[in-house]
Design a protein around this motif. Structure first.
Motif, PDB file in Angstrom:
ATOM      1  N   GLU A  85       0.794  -1.234   0.000  1.00  0.00           N
ATOM      2  CA  GLU A  85       0.000   0.000   0.000  1.00  0.00           C
ATOM      3  C   GLU A  85       0.829   1.288   0.000  1.00  0.00           C
ATOM      4  O   GLU A  85       0.432   2.278  -0.611  1.00  0.00           O
ATOM      5  N   HIS A  86       1.983   1.294   0.670  1.00  0.00           N
ATOM      6  CA  HIS A  86       2.711   2.563   0.761  1.00  0.00           C
ATOM      7  C   HIS A  86       3.495   2.870  -0.522  1.00  0.00           C
ATOM      8  O   HIS A  86       3.666   4.036  -0.885  1.00  0.00           O
ATOM      9  N   THR A 200       2.773   4.949   9.616  1.00  0.00           N
ATOM     10  CA  THR A 200       1.930   3.905  10.187  1.00  0.00           C
ATOM     11  C   THR A 200       1.885   4.050  11.703  1.00  0.00           C
ATOM     12  O   THR A 200       2.875   4.432  12.320  1.00  0.00           O
ATOM     13  N   HIS A 246      -2.120   9.426   7.699  1.00  0.00           N
ATOM     14  CA  HIS A 246      -1.653   8.125   7.233  1.00  0.00           C
ATOM     15  C   HIS A 246      -2.808   7.267   6.701  1.00  0.00           C
ATOM     16  O   HIS A 246      -2.650   6.556   5.695  1.00  0.00           O
ATOM     17  N   ASP A 250      -2.978   5.603   2.989  1.00  0.00           N
ATOM     18  CA  ASP A 250      -3.393   4.231   2.671  1.00  0.00           C
ATOM     19  C   ASP A 250      -4.520   4.226   1.635  1.00  0.00           C
ATOM     20  O   ASP A 250      -4.537   3.389   0.728  1.00  0.00           O
ATOM     21  N   HIS A 273      -7.981  -1.017   5.036  1.00  0.00           N
ATOM     22  CA  HIS A 273      -7.664  -1.620   3.738  1.00  0.00           C
ATOM     23  C   HIS A 273      -8.780  -2.511   3.198  1.00  0.00           C
ATOM     24  O   HIS A 273      -9.078  -2.500   2.010  1.00  0.00           O
TER      25      HIS A 273
HETATM   26 ZN   LIG Z   1      -0.413   2.301   5.965  1.00  0.00          ZN
END
Ligand SMILES: [Zn+2]
Length: 300
Positions: A85-86, A200, A246, A250, A273
């Motif tokens: 994801e990052h 994170t 953050h 995401d 997510h």
């Molecule tokens: Zn993340």
């Protein structure tokens, strides 16, 4: 008028030269090497596992997502890749549409828990504007998803030809993480300024549980934000509302799994997510005709 024809489009982009980064994987603790390479128009983002026989490729599309808790993993056949994801946020945030990303292990390196480990080499490579237009999906109706943990996420038509995200973070009155709200029109400038450096975060109680499962053995309290009852432990936030930023980072990474730009207004309440992927799958289903008639990368 089709959904993809009534909005301003931009040209597809790649990077000017190959660049790399390396670091420790948060899950396995292994040293991971990443190489970013320029790619032709309509390639999209493709990952390649260089540690596996046959050098398998995994397209960064929601069709290849596999269920995981608290992260975004992709799988093609037997080959999977964790914590995508990052890097996806870094590429999408900088509007790099076509790129081959070689990874030497089963996960991306964690860096400092933000996307800086990826944005820094990508910016050093420079952006190359390509000859084909980038497909854009214009959201023209509301689509919403929710789950039984009181998380909600919807997308509606936006008042500008852009992606807008609003995120409301609320873990309840007993959480050391206070409620936070953030809104942003996503562009390379706003992504770099407002989101790219946000890290994170995890609760202290969760850290030991994750370590018991074998995660994060080489990850320290300096590598991400760990919240105890009194706030962040042994680290200093970069923004007072770093957590919500953050969560938005995401979202940028997960929403990129549609494989094209999205002009729409996303509103998230405590989304993660799993719900992000659910909405993107729903958008893909509802706009299948528009997406397949455009230049979105072809699925093998
Ligand atoms: Zn993340």
């Amino acid at each position: 008028m089709t959904a993809s024809s009534r909005s301003q489009t931009r040209q597809q982009q790649t990077i000017k030269k190959s660049v790399s980064c390396r670091g420790i994987g948060f899950i396995t603790g292994a040293e991971i090497e990443v190489h970013f390479h320029p790619a032709h128009t309509n390639t999209g983002i493709q990952f390649q596992r260089t540690d596996q026989a046959g050098l398998p490729v995994i397209p960064a599309l929601v069709e290849y997502c596999v269920p995981r808790q608290r992260r975004t993993a992709l799988q093609n056949g037997e080959c999977s890749l964790e914590l995508t994801e990052h890097v996806l946020a870094a590429l999408a945030g900088l509007q790099i549409d076509n790129c081959l990303v070689e990874v030497s292990g089963v996960e991306l390196p964690g860096g400092d828990g933000s996307s800086l480990i990826f944005t820094e080499p990508l910016l050093e490579a420079g952006i190359e504007v390509q000859s084909a237009p980038r497909q854009v999906l214009v959201i023209d109706r509301q689509i919403s998803v929710k789950n039984d943990q009181r998380m909600e996420l919807f997308v509606r038509p936006a008042n500008q030809a852009e992606m807008q995200i609003g995120y409301q973070l609320d873990y309840g009155p007993r959480s050391p993480i206070f409620p936070q709200v953030f809104h942003l029109s996503i562009s390379p400038e706003t992504f770099q300024r407002e989101l790219a450096a946000s890290r994170t975060f995890v609760l202290q109680d969760e850290v030991e549980a994750l370590r018991a499962l074998g995660y994060g053995k080489r990850t320290t309290y300096q590598d991400l934000l760990v919240y105890g009852p009194e706030g962040v432990i042994d680290n200093k936030p970069r923004f007072v509302d770093e957590c919500v930023r953050h969560k938005m980072l995401d979202c940028v990474g997960d929403f990129a799994l549609l494989g094209c730009d999205i002009h729409g207004y996303f509103q998230a309440y405590r989304s993660g997510h799993e719900l992000n992927r659910k909405l993107i799958r729903q958008i893909r289903t509802e706009y299948r005709g528009e997406l397949e008639s455009g230049s979105r990368q072809k699925v093998a």
